[in-house]
Design a protein around this motif. Structure first.
Motif, PDB file in Angstrom:
ATOM      1  N   ASN A   1     -32.918 -21.312 -55.208  1.00 50.62           N
ATOM      2  CA  ASN A   1     -32.105 -20.731 -56.263  1.00 50.62           C
ATOM      3  C   ASN A   1     -32.174 -19.210 -56.189  1.00 50.62           C
ATOM      4  OD1 ASN A   1     -30.459 -20.671 -58.399  1.00 50.62           O
ATOM      5  ND2 ASN A   1     -31.906 -21.558 -59.867  1.00 50.62           N
ATOM      6  N   LEU A   2     -30.986 -18.551 -56.156  1.00 51.31           N
ATOM      7  CA  LEU A   2     -30.983 -17.106 -55.987  1.00 51.31           C
ATOM      8  C   LEU A   2     -31.262 -16.368 -57.283  1.00 51.31           C
ATOM      9  CD1 LEU A   2     -28.031 -16.226 -53.622  1.00 51.31           C
ATOM     10  CD2 LEU A   2     -30.444 -16.033 -53.184  1.00 51.31           C
ATOM     11  N   SER A   3     -30.941 -16.971 -58.434  1.00 52.73           N
ATOM     12  CA  SER A   3     -31.058 -16.231 -59.695  1.00 52.73           C
ATOM     13  C   SER A   3     -32.519 -16.064 -60.059  1.00 52.73           C
ATOM     14  CB  SER A   3     -30.320 -16.966 -60.806  1.00 52.73           C
ATOM     15  OG  SER A   3     -30.934 -18.223 -61.010  1.00 52.73           O
ATOM     16  N   ASP A   4     -32.802 -15.060 -60.854  1.00 53.82           N
ATOM     17  CA  ASP A   4     -34.144 -14.583 -61.141  1.00 53.82           C
ATOM     18  C   ASP A   4     -34.629 -15.133 -62.473  1.00 53.82           C
ATOM     19  OD1 ASP A   4     -35.544 -11.233 -61.369  1.00 53.82           O
ATOM     20  OD2 ASP A   4     -36.313 -13.090 -60.503  1.00 53.82           O
ATOM     21  N   SER A   5     -34.506 -16.464 -62.724  1.00 49.97           N
ATOM     22  CA  SER A   5     -34.683 -16.976 -64.095  1.00 49.97           C
ATOM     23  C   SER A   5     -36.111 -16.914 -64.617  1.00 49.97           C
ATOM     24  CB  SER A   5     -34.164 -18.411 -64.172  1.00 49.97           C
ATOM     25  OG  SER A   5     -34.590 -19.125 -63.056  1.00 49.97           O
ATOM     26  N   GLU A   6     -37.136 -16.726 -63.712  1.00 50.17           N
ATOM     27  CA  GLU A   6     -38.506 -16.730 -64.253  1.00 50.17           C
ATOM     28  C   GLU A   6     -38.873 -15.389 -64.879  1.00 50.17           C
ATOM     29  OE1 GLU A   6     -37.605 -18.976 -61.028  1.00 50.17           O
ATOM     30  OE2 GLU A   6     -38.816 -17.255 -60.460  1.00 50.17           O
ATOM     31  N   ASN A   7     -38.297 -14.274 -64.352  1.00 49.72           N
ATOM     32  CA  ASN A   7     -38.757 -12.952 -64.784  1.00 49.72           C
ATOM     33  C   ASN A   7     -37.789 -12.290 -65.753  1.00 49.72           C
ATOM     34  OD1 ASN A   7     -40.681 -13.454 -62.865  1.00 49.72           O
ATOM     35  ND2 ASN A   7     -39.634 -12.279 -61.279  1.00 49.72           N
ATOM     36  N   LEU A   8     -37.247 -13.055 -66.709  1.00 45.44           N
ATOM     37  CA  LEU A   8     -36.304 -12.458 -67.660  1.00 45.44           C
ATOM     38  C   LEU A   8     -37.076 -11.845 -68.827  1.00 45.44           C
ATOM     39  CD1 LEU A   8     -33.519 -15.174 -67.861  1.00 45.44           C
ATOM     40  CD2 LEU A   8     -33.360 -12.948 -66.805  1.00 45.44           C
ATOM     41  N   THR A   9     -36.605 -10.671 -69.263  1.00 45.24           N
ATOM     42  CA  THR A   9     -37.219 -10.046 -70.465  1.00 45.24           C
ATOM     43  C   THR A   9     -36.472 -10.523 -71.699  1.00 45.24           C
ATOM     44  OG1 THR A   9     -35.738  -8.168 -70.276  1.00 45.24           O
ATOM     45  CG2 THR A   9     -37.853  -7.994 -69.159  1.00 45.24           C
ATOM     46  N   GLU A  10     -36.976 -10.096 -72.882  1.00 42.53           N
ATOM     47  CA  GLU A  10     -36.347 -10.520 -74.146  1.00 42.53           C
ATOM     48  C   GLU A  10     -34.905 -10.036 -74.233  1.00 42.53           C
ATOM     49  OE1 GLU A  10     -39.176 -11.653 -77.764  1.00 42.53           O
ATOM     50  OE2 GLU A  10     -37.060 -11.096 -77.799  1.00 42.53           O
ATOM     51  N   ALA A  11     -34.694  -8.760 -73.857  1.00 40.09           N
ATOM     52  CA  ALA A  11     -33.336  -8.193 -73.934  1.00 40.09           C
ATOM     53  C   ALA A  11     -32.380  -9.005 -73.076  1.00 40.09           C
ATOM     54  CB  ALA A  11     -33.373  -6.731 -73.464  1.00 40.09           C
ATOM     55  N   ASP A  12     -32.867  -9.412 -71.874  1.00 43.99           N
ATOM     56  CA  ASP A  12     -32.008 -10.201 -70.984  1.00 43.99           C
ATOM     57  C   ASP A  12     -31.618 -11.513 -71.633  1.00 43.99           C
ATOM     58  OD1 ASP A  12     -33.819  -9.154 -68.021  1.00 43.99           O
ATOM     59  OD2 ASP A  12     -31.935  -8.401 -68.887  1.00 43.99           O
ATOM     60  N   THR A  13     -32.625 -12.205 -72.234  1.00 44.62           N
ATOM     61  CA  THR A  13     -32.325 -13.528 -72.799  1.00 44.62           C
ATOM     62  C   THR A  13     -31.346 -13.417 -73.956  1.00 44.62           C
ATOM     63  OG1 THR A  13     -34.456 -13.282 -73.909  1.00 44.62           O
ATOM     64  CG2 THR A  13     -34.341 -14.890 -72.127  1.00 44.62           C
ATOM     65  N   THR A  14     -31.502 -12.370 -74.822  1.00 44.34           N
ATOM     66  CA  THR A  14     -30.563 -12.213 -75.953  1.00 44.34           C
ATOM     67  C   THR A  14     -29.170 -11.924 -75.427  1.00 44.34           C
ATOM     68  OG1 THR A  14     -31.402  -9.958 -76.092  1.00 44.34           O
ATOM     69  CG2 THR A  14     -32.158 -11.519 -77.780  1.00 44.34           C
ATOM     70  N   TYR A  15     -29.079 -11.034 -74.416  1.00 42.47           N
ATOM     71  CA  TYR A  15     -27.772 -10.696 -73.840  1.00 42.47           C
ATOM     72  C   TYR A  15     -27.092 -11.936 -73.275  1.00 42.47           C
ATOM     73  CZ  TYR A  15     -24.445  -8.523 -70.639  1.00 42.47           C
ATOM     74  OH  TYR A  15     -23.312  -8.180 -69.958  1.00 42.47           O
ATOM     75  N   LEU A  16     -27.882 -12.717 -72.527  1.00 40.36           N
ATOM     76  CA  LEU A  16     -27.306 -13.914 -71.902  1.00 40.36           C
ATOM     77  C   LEU A  16     -26.861 -14.926 -72.949  1.00 40.36           C
ATOM     78  CD1 LEU A  16     -29.676 -14.403 -68.860  1.00 40.36           C
ATOM     79  CD2 LEU A  16     -27.247 -13.981 -68.751  1.00 40.36           C
ATOM     80  N   SER A  17     -27.679 -15.104 -74.008  1.00 40.16           N
ATOM     81  CA  SER A  17     -27.287 -16.090 -75.019  1.00 40.16           C
ATOM     82  C   SER A  17     -26.038 -15.634 -75.758  1.00 40.16           C
ATOM     83  CB  SER A  17     -28.437 -16.350 -75.996  1.00 40.16           C
ATOM     84  OG  SER A  17     -28.983 -15.144 -76.440  1.00 40.16           O
TER      85      SER A  17
END
Lengths: 137, 171
Positions: free
Chosen positions: A108-124
């Motif tokens: 898997n190319l995406s970096d799903s293990e090292n997401l920060t809080e800002a990333d998760t809120t943005y993605l949601s």
């Protein structure tokens, strides 16, 4: 009786390994594009070279880079293995450095293990927008 | 009676000699990895279809290998004489952009090509005549301002051997 022979012509060549039954030697098939004089079209012309492989690390089907030896090792062996470009079954894409098979990546190319809080809120938030759009349709 | 094939112009000497990528002497092997499907590989596919024959025609001693559907991203790889390898990513590029880029990084410049052309011209003198392989004209009769070939225009009487012999005998 060593007859003084001319220098080896092909300094660096890339080919596919077709046989490893000889000890510490790999049989490599090299294809070059040759112009047919009447059709004016290029066709692959194959030639087999023997390459010295001291660690016997070649498997049939590898794509290898051969380097010409300064003087021939034996009657037929004039090259040595410089580098295995693509290992069969274990191709690494040189642009990304990831293992791949055919036209898809194996991991898997995406970096799903090292997401920060800002990333998760943005993605949601982005996901919410998409959900709203699909209900509108 | 048209030529066979999809773009038979690729198989003409005029098209092949129009290629302007001449590699530097240190380039030994060129490897092209591309995919047969997918939009990102479109430029690479066009490059292989249209430009590879031109490049190989101009560089007959460079080994060119094509690999299909081995990796998801298309790229070019050059192996130089000093062991150096040059990796060129061609994802999402048109075939023209690829040729321009390759010409800029590994091609001989226009000045070098013109200099080599001039040096080649210096070796052969255009005024001499002889076998077609080495000279422009084969016989002196082909040069402007010289006596034309007696096969087409009969020589004047005074130049013919039989007249000269007759005159000598008479005297």
């Amino acid at each position: 009786m060593s007859v003084p022979r001319g220098a080896i012509h092909a300094k660096w060549i890339v080919g596919k390994v077709i046989g490893t039954k000889m000890q510490k030697t790999a049989k490599v098939r090299v294809t070059r594009l040759v112009l047919d004089p009447y059709l004016l079209k290029f066709f692959n012309k194959r030639k087999t070279y023997f390459a010295h492989d001291p660690l016997q690390q070649c498997v049939v089907g590898d794509i290898v880079l051969l380097k010409a030896l300064p003087e021939r090792r034996s009657k037929h062996v004039k090259h040595e293995l410089a580098e295995i470009v693509f290992k069969v079954g274990n191709v690494i894409d040189p642009i990304t450095g990831k293992p791949c098979a055919g036209t898809r990546f194996l991991e898997n190319l995406s970096d799903s293990e090292n997401l920060t809080e800002a990333d998760t809120t943005y993605l949601s938030e982005k996901l919410q927008e998409l959900k709203v759009r699909s209900t509108d349709k | 009676m048209p030529m066979k094939g999809r773009f038979p112009v690729r198989r003409t000497l005029q098209y092949l000699s129009q290629g302007d990528v001449v590699f530097k002497s240190s380039v030994k092997v060129m490897t092209v990895n591309y995919n047969t499907a997918g939009e990102l590989s479109e430029g690479a596919r066009k490059f292989v279809f249209f430009n590879i024959p031109q490049i190989q025609y101009k560089n007959p001693w460079v080994q060119i290998m094509l690999f299909r559907n081995m990796t998801p991203s298309p790229f070019l790889r050059f192996y130089l004489d000093n062991g150096e390898q040059v990796l060129v990513d061609v994802e999402d590029k048109t075939n023209k952009e690829i040729t321009e880029h390759v010409k800029k990084i590994l091609g001989k410049s226009k000045e070098t090509l013109e200099k080599e052309e001039g040096e080649r011209k210096k070796l052969s003198h255009p005024a001499t005549f002889g076998p077609k392989k080495y000279h422009l004209r084969e016989c002196m009769c082909e040069i402007e301002g010289q006596v034309p070939c007696p096969a087409f225009v009969p020589l004047p009487k005074e130049m013919r051997g039989k007249y000269k012999a007759a005159m000598k005998n008479e005297a």
